[in-house]
Design a protein around this motif. Structure first.
Motif, PDB file in Angstrom:
ATOM      1  N   THR A 194       3.695   7.550  10.513  1.00 28.02           N
ATOM      2  CA  THR A 194       2.972   8.667   9.910  1.00 28.02           C
ATOM      3  C   THR A 194       3.867   9.897   9.801  1.00 28.02           C
ATOM      4  OG1 THR A 194       0.860   7.861  10.793  1.00 28.02           O
ATOM      5  CG2 THR A 194       0.955  10.166  10.123  1.00 28.02           C
TER       6      THR A 194
ATOM      7  N   PRO B  73     -10.225   2.937   2.130  1.00 32.05           N
ATOM      8  CA  PRO B  73      -8.791   3.145   2.337  1.00 32.05           C
ATOM      9  C   PRO B  73      -8.347   2.609   3.690  1.00 32.05           C
ATOM     10  CG  PRO B  73      -9.879   5.162   1.586  1.00 32.05           C
ATOM     11  CD  PRO B  73     -10.962   4.204   1.943  1.00 32.05           C
ATOM     12  N   THR B  74      -7.115   2.130   3.761  1.00 34.21           N
ATOM     13  CA  THR B  74      -6.532   1.713   5.032  1.00 34.21           C
ATOM     14  C   THR B  74      -6.049   2.945   5.781  1.00 34.21           C
ATOM     15  OG1 THR B  74      -5.813  -0.398   4.101  1.00 34.21           O
ATOM     16  CG2 THR B  74      -4.730   0.321   6.124  1.00 34.21           C
TER      17      THR B  74
ATOM     18  N   THR C 197       0.775  -2.484   9.666  1.00 35.92           N
ATOM     19  CA  THR C 197       0.311  -1.175  10.144  1.00 35.92           C
ATOM     20  C   THR C 197      -0.875  -1.264  11.098  1.00 35.92           C
ATOM     21  OG1 THR C 197      -0.977  -1.008   8.092  1.00 35.92           O
ATOM     22  CG2 THR C 197       1.190   0.074   8.155  1.00 35.92           C
TER      23      THR C 197
ATOM     24  N   MET D 236      -4.307   5.337   3.181  1.00 37.33           N
ATOM     25  CA  MET D 236      -3.657   4.688   2.047  1.00 37.33           C
ATOM     26  C   MET D 236      -4.715   4.463   0.961  1.00 37.33           C
ATOM     27  SD  MET D 236      -0.622   4.398   3.223  1.00 37.33           S
ATOM     28  CE  MET D 236      -0.417   5.368   4.713  1.00 37.33           C
TER      29      MET D 236
ATOM     30  N   GLU E  60       0.816  -1.216   0.000  1.00 41.46           N
ATOM     31  CA  GLU E  60       0.000   0.000   0.000  1.00 41.46           C
ATOM     32  C   GLU E  60       0.848   1.264   0.000  1.00 41.46           C
ATOM     33  OE1 GLU E  60      -4.067  -1.067   2.290  1.00 41.46           O
ATOM     34  OE2 GLU E  60      -2.283  -1.197   3.541  1.00 41.46           O
ATOM     35  N   ILE E  61       1.964   1.247   0.715  1.00 40.13           N
ATOM     36  CA  ILE E  61       2.800   2.439   0.815  1.00 40.13           C
ATOM     37  C   ILE E  61       3.844   2.472  -0.292  1.00 40.13           C
ATOM     38  CG2 ILE E  61       4.301   3.764   2.375  1.00 40.13           C
ATOM     39  CD1 ILE E  61       2.935   2.424   4.718  1.00 40.13           C
TER      40      ILE E  61
ATOM     41  N   PHE F   7      -1.646   9.337   1.715  1.00 38.28           N
ATOM     42  CA  PHE F   7      -0.270   9.078   1.308  1.00 38.28           C
ATOM     43  C   PHE F   7      -0.264   8.655  -0.158  1.00 38.28           C
ATOM     44  CE2 PHE F   7       3.454   6.347   0.679  1.00 38.28           C
ATOM     45  CZ  PHE F   7       4.431   7.286   0.953  1.00 38.28           C
ATOM     46  N   TRP F   8       0.061   9.602  -1.042  1.00 42.90           N
ATOM     47  CA  TRP F   8       0.068   9.344  -2.474  1.00 42.90           C
ATOM     48  C   TRP F   8       1.404   8.807  -2.957  1.00 42.90           C
ATOM     49  CZ3 TRP F   8      -4.429   9.327  -4.899  1.00 42.90           C
ATOM     50  CH2 TRP F   8      -5.477  10.108  -4.395  1.00 42.90           C
TER      51      TRP F   8
END
Length: 367
Positions: A84, A157-158, A41, A165, A12-13, A206-207
């Motif tokens: 974060t 989204p998470t 997470t 995310m 995801e990140i 978080f893009w």
């Protein structure tokens, strides 16, 4: 061992788990058994099994091991907050407004509804992703959100601390208010609350390092269009229109907004340009020449040349793809309509990029 784990990316990140502090412990005993403990997470992390599997596969590439055991647990609240802070680079901000940002931002707009603006947005995003670009979409049409359905996204989204995310489909990260409201429920918000939503989508998501960010604006020149101009001043407008004669008059209003907000207009997309019949002839259902008239009108309004980026035919398959959650450029990339959309996407991403406000890799050397 840690060098091997550097290749494991959080799904995801999209960063190495070693960089994110997710590798909690690594032990190798005398018998060659490696025990790796990773931190996910959140407790119900949907990617937990995948992270464990990829960690085990990466660790197994280390020579001399007889077995690999991977366990996992959820981060503590303090660890999530540290993550974060790391992702935010220490402060809350809109990353696209930072001097070093190289993300191209396009706000897809129209003077009125019913011109296929959202369908064009989804297909442009998917086409750019298919070309290998990192692409994100903000569904800025708060009252008429449609991006989750057009990308086939059903999950939320998470949440990691106070960061979200964005779910990803067809290579595109998507954020929409539609992910948070029950099906068929209306969003009854006024201007200030919509402004806050757009701000949060830009700053609290978080893009990562995007090449392109697309925003699907609501029709017209109301509160959201003004908010986007204020929050993302580098955004260029892409105007979607139909071939109808009346489209030029509508474009004057869009041009007036662009002139007032000092936004550049990247170009015009003429949608529903013609219907190809079974015998190969083309029926101009909505007339012809609207895209050119709109481009000329916008050019006069902003005092600069505005190109017609492309013409997209009236194709039932385009609508079917939107309804089915698979953009046409993904399901039938070789079709004439998909090729026209890919041409528009490439015209946007290959246009020269201005250097105003950008950091340049300069160094001073002595002679």
């Amino acid at each position: 061992m840690r060098a091997a784990l550097d290749g494991v990316m959080d799904p995801e990140i999209h960063r190495p788990i070693t960089e994110l502090g997710m590798v909690d412990a690594v032990e190798v005993d005398a018998g060659g058994i490696a025990r790796v403990h990773v931190l996910v997470t959140i407790e119900g992390c949907p990617m937990r099994d995948r992270i464990e599997r990829e960690t085990a596969e990466a660790a197994a590439t280390v020579p001399g091991l007889s077995r690999v055991e991977v366990t996992s647990s959820a981060m503590s609240e303090q660890q999530r907050q540290e993550l974060t802070t790391r992702l935010r680079q220490g402060r809350r901000q809109i990353p696209f407004n930072q001097p070093g940002s190289l993300t191209r931002i396009f706000a897809v707009s129209s003077g009125k509804g019913g011109v296929g603006k959202s369908t064009v947005t989804a297909n442009l995003a998917a086409a750019m992703a298919a070309d290998g670009l990192r692409v994100g979409v903000i569904d800025a049409d708060i009252h008429g959100f449609s991006m989750p359905g057009m990308f086939g996204i059903t999950e939320q989204p998470t949440k990691v601390g106070d960061l979200l995310m964005p779910p990803t489909a067809h290579g595109v990260a998507v954020m929409s208010i539609g992910m948070f409201v029950p099906e068929a429920q209306a969003v009854v918000w006024r201007g200030p609350k919509m402004h806050r939503a757009i701000e949060q989508f830009a700053s609290d998501v978080f893009w990562g390092d995007l090449d392109v960010l697309l925003l699907d604006l609501p029709p017209g020149t109301g509160d959201v269009a003004i908010s986007v101009a204020q929050l993302l001043p580098q955004a260029q407008m892409v105007v979607v229109t139909t071939p109808q004669v009346s489209a030029a008059a509508v474009a004057e209003r869009v041009g007036s907004l662009a002139s007032s907000t000092k936004q550049q207009i990247a170009g015009v997309v003429e949608n529903m340009a013609g219907l190809t019949l079974p015998d190969g002839t083309v029926m101009d259902v909505f007339g012809t020449g609207g895209g050119d008239r709109v481009a000329q009108t916008l050019g006069k309004a902003v005092g600069a040349d505005v190109p017609v980026l492309g013409r997209v035919g009236l194709d039932p398959a385009l609508r079917e793809g939107a309804d089915g959650g698979v953009p046409l450029v993904v399901s039938a990339p070789g079709s004439p309509t998909a090729q026209a959309l890919r041409q528009v996407a490439r015209a946007l991403t290959r246009a020269p990029r201005g250097l105003a406000g950008k950091k340049l890799p300069l160094s001073v050397s002595s002679r």
